[in-house]
Design a protein around this motif. Structure first.
Motif, short mmCIF file in Angstrom:
data_model
loop_
_atom_site.label_atom_id
_atom_site.label_comp_id
_atom_site.label_asym_id
_atom_site.label_seq_id
_atom_site.Cartn_x
_atom_site.Cartn_y
_atom_site.Cartn_z
N GLN A 7 -59.79 11.03 -4.86
CA GLN A 7 -60.61 12.24 -4.83
C GLN A 7 -61.78 12.10 -3.85
O GLN A 7 -62.23 13.09 -3.24
N LYS A 8 -62.26 10.90 -3.67
CA LYS A 8 -63.42 10.66 -2.79
C LYS A 8 -63.11 10.92 -1.32
O LYS A 8 -64.02 11.08 -0.51
N GLU A 9 -61.83 10.97 -0.97
CA GLU A 9 -61.45 11.12 0.43
C GLU A 9 -61.28 12.57 0.86
O GLU A 9 -60.91 12.84 2.00
N LEU A 10 -61.56 13.52 -0.03
CA LEU A 10 -61.52 14.92 0.36
C LEU A 10 -62.70 15.21 1.28
O LEU A 10 -63.78 14.63 1.13
N PRO A 11 -62.54 16.13 2.23
CA PRO A 11 -63.64 16.42 3.16
C PRO A 11 -64.82 17.05 2.45
O PRO A 11 -64.66 17.79 1.47
N SER A 12 -66.01 16.76 2.94
CA SER A 12 -67.22 17.38 2.38
C SER A 12 -67.25 18.85 2.76
O SER A 12 -66.59 19.29 3.70
N VAL A 13 -68.01 19.61 2.00
CA VAL A 13 -68.07 21.06 2.22
C VAL A 13 -69.40 21.43 2.83
O VAL A 13 -70.45 21.26 2.22
N PRO A 14 -69.41 21.95 4.07
CA PRO A 14 -70.67 22.35 4.70
C PRO A 14 -71.37 23.44 3.88
O PRO A 14 -70.74 24.34 3.35
N GLY A 15 -72.68 23.33 3.77
CA GLY A 15 -73.45 24.37 3.11
C GLY A 15 -73.55 24.22 1.60
O GLY A 15 -74.21 25.02 0.93
N ILE A 16 -72.88 23.22 1.01
CA ILE A 16 -72.94 23.00 -0.44
C ILE A 16 -73.80 21.78 -0.71
O ILE A 16 -73.54 20.70 -0.20
N ASN A 55 -79.32 14.55 -13.13
CA ASN A 55 -78.51 14.51 -11.91
C ASN A 55 -77.32 15.46 -12.02
O ASN A 55 -76.76 15.67 -13.10
N PHE A 56 -76.93 16.04 -10.88
CA PHE A 56 -75.78 16.94 -10.81
C PHE A 56 -74.82 16.45 -9.74
O PHE A 56 -75.24 15.84 -8.75
N GLU A 57 -73.55 16.71 -9.95
CA GLU A 57 -72.56 16.43 -8.92
C GLU A 57 -71.66 17.66 -8.79
O GLU A 57 -70.88 17.97 -9.69
N ASN A 58 -71.81 18.37 -7.70
CA ASN A 58 -71.06 19.59 -7.47
C ASN A 58 -69.78 19.28 -6.70
O ASN A 58 -69.82 19.00 -5.52
N ILE A 59 -68.66 19.36 -7.37
CA ILE A 59 -67.37 19.10 -6.74
C ILE A 59 -66.64 20.44 -6.61
O ILE A 59 -66.36 21.10 -7.60
N VAL A 60 -66.35 20.83 -5.40
CA VAL A 60 -65.79 22.16 -5.14
C VAL A 60 -64.27 22.17 -5.31
O VAL A 60 -63.69 23.10 -5.87
N SER A 61 -63.61 21.13 -4.81
CA SER A 61 -62.15 21.07 -4.81
C SER A 61 -61.69 19.74 -5.38
O SER A 61 -62.45 18.76 -5.40
N ASP A 62 -60.44 19.70 -5.82
CA ASP A 62 -59.86 18.42 -6.21
C ASP A 62 -58.47 18.27 -5.60
O ASP A 62 -57.91 19.21 -5.04
N PHE A 63 -57.96 17.06 -5.71
CA PHE A 63 -56.66 16.72 -5.13
C PHE A 63 -55.65 16.47 -6.24
O PHE A 63 -55.89 15.66 -7.13
N THR A 64 -54.55 17.21 -6.20
CA THR A 64 -53.48 17.04 -7.18
C THR A 64 -52.31 16.30 -6.52
O THR A 64 -51.71 16.81 -5.57
N PRO A 65 -52.01 15.09 -6.97
CA PRO A 65 -50.91 14.32 -6.36
C PRO A 65 -49.57 15.03 -6.47
O PRO A 65 -49.34 15.84 -7.37
#
Length: 310
Positions: free
Chosen positions: A243-252, A272-282
């Motif tokens: 999941q860490k290898e997904l591209p970062s999202v500009p503006g978030i 603390n917050f962690e905003n994750i926009v997308s995830d990866f489904t194998p």
């Protein structure tokens, strides 16, 4: 001087999808470029792609995919010893125009293939706001006259599920909106899961709105088919291993509270917050992919990518 960002965003405001709008702008960059060499033109196209990428945030995966494909066409044409630089530019522009003109045809092919997997009397679940998924369901209901029920997740934090529910309801499709966290509780009532995708990666896995992975895991646990509908121009040569290898999202801002927050709920100071926009489904969680190049198994994506980049 061409205002790439304005041209691109104006296209989106007119209702264009991100990928066709990007290709239209890149074709216009080729037309207006003062470049005398392939290398100079590549620099112009890279710069334009970066401007567009920064302007769209979470949807940048499909933009990345079509930008790479457009540049691959340029490289291929330039390696053709029979083509002059001007001929290369003309062919690139023609390819871009063909791509834009056939975009709706791609959606039509997907809806035609995907609607066949919607059985009369079934119950489906979807997550995120995929126009292609909506088109499949609307075709199954209105053209094929099938009766079915759809569970739509809220798709927090942006609540995109409410837009999907309204769209389906306008077409006379019975809809129930459920909390994202309730997907496991209602999965036993579901026959089929159908989602869209921000991108299909090289190993057949899917990048989509956060929560898609949990939905796929729940579907697998309950032995329900998990289908993904996506245009082939969203096939990308990414190969995330985690999941860490997904591209970062500009503006978030990845460490700020989500907005809008729930009514009456305030973020405690210092938390603390962690905003994750997308995830990866194998790929192992995916049953089939519905695309304009056919109904595919996840394993077939790498072969299709080879064809797309030829």
């Amino acid at each position: 001087m061409m205002d790439v960002e304005r041209e691109f965003l104006d296209g989106l405001k007119r209702g264009e999808k991100i990928a066709p709008s990007a290709v239209r702008v890149l074709s216009e960059v080729v037309k207006r470029s003062g470049a005398d060499t392939v290398m100079q033109l590549e620099r112009d196209l890279h710069a334009a792609s970066e401007v567009m990428r920064r302007s769209v945030g979470a949807s940048s995966i499909s933009l990345q995919a079509v930008s790479e494909m457009f540049l691959a066409y340029l490289t291929r044409e330039s390696l053709d010893s029979h083509s002059s630089f001007e001929q290369c530019k003309r062919e690139l522009i023609a390819r871009g125009e063909r791509f834009v003109s056939t975009t709706q045809m791609c959606v039509d092919k997907i809806t035609d293939a995907g609607s066949k997997f919607v059985a009369d009397g079934c119950t489906l679940m979807t997550h995120g706001d995929s126009k292609v998924v909506s088109a499949i369901l609307v075709r199954a209901a209105s053209v094929e006259q099938k009766k079915f029920h759809v569970y739509v997740t809220e798709t927090r934090p942006l609540g995109e599920g409410y837009k999907v529910a309204a769209r389906l309801q306008r077409s006379g499709i019975p809809v129930t909106v459920v909390l994202d966290a309730a997907l496991g509780a209602v999965m036993e009532r579901v026959d089929v899961v159908l989602v869209g995708a921000e991108g299909i990666v090289e190993n057949g896995g899917v990048v989509n709105r956060i929560g898609t992975l949990l939905l796929a895991m729940a579907a697998k646990a309950f032995n329900k088919p998990f289908y993904v509908a996506c245009e082939s121009y969203k096939f990308t040569r990414m190969y995330p291993l985690s999941q860490k290898e997904l591209p970062s999202v500009p503006g978030i801002d990845a460490h700020a509270p989500w907005q809008p927050q729930l009514p009456g709920v305030e973020a405690p100071e210092g938390v603390n917050f962690e905003n994750i926009v997308s995830d990866f489904t194998p790929a192992s969680y995916i049953t089939l992919l519905f695309s304009d190049v056919g109904v595919l198994t996840p394993a077939a994506v790498s072969d299709e990518l080879i064809q797309l980049y030829r």
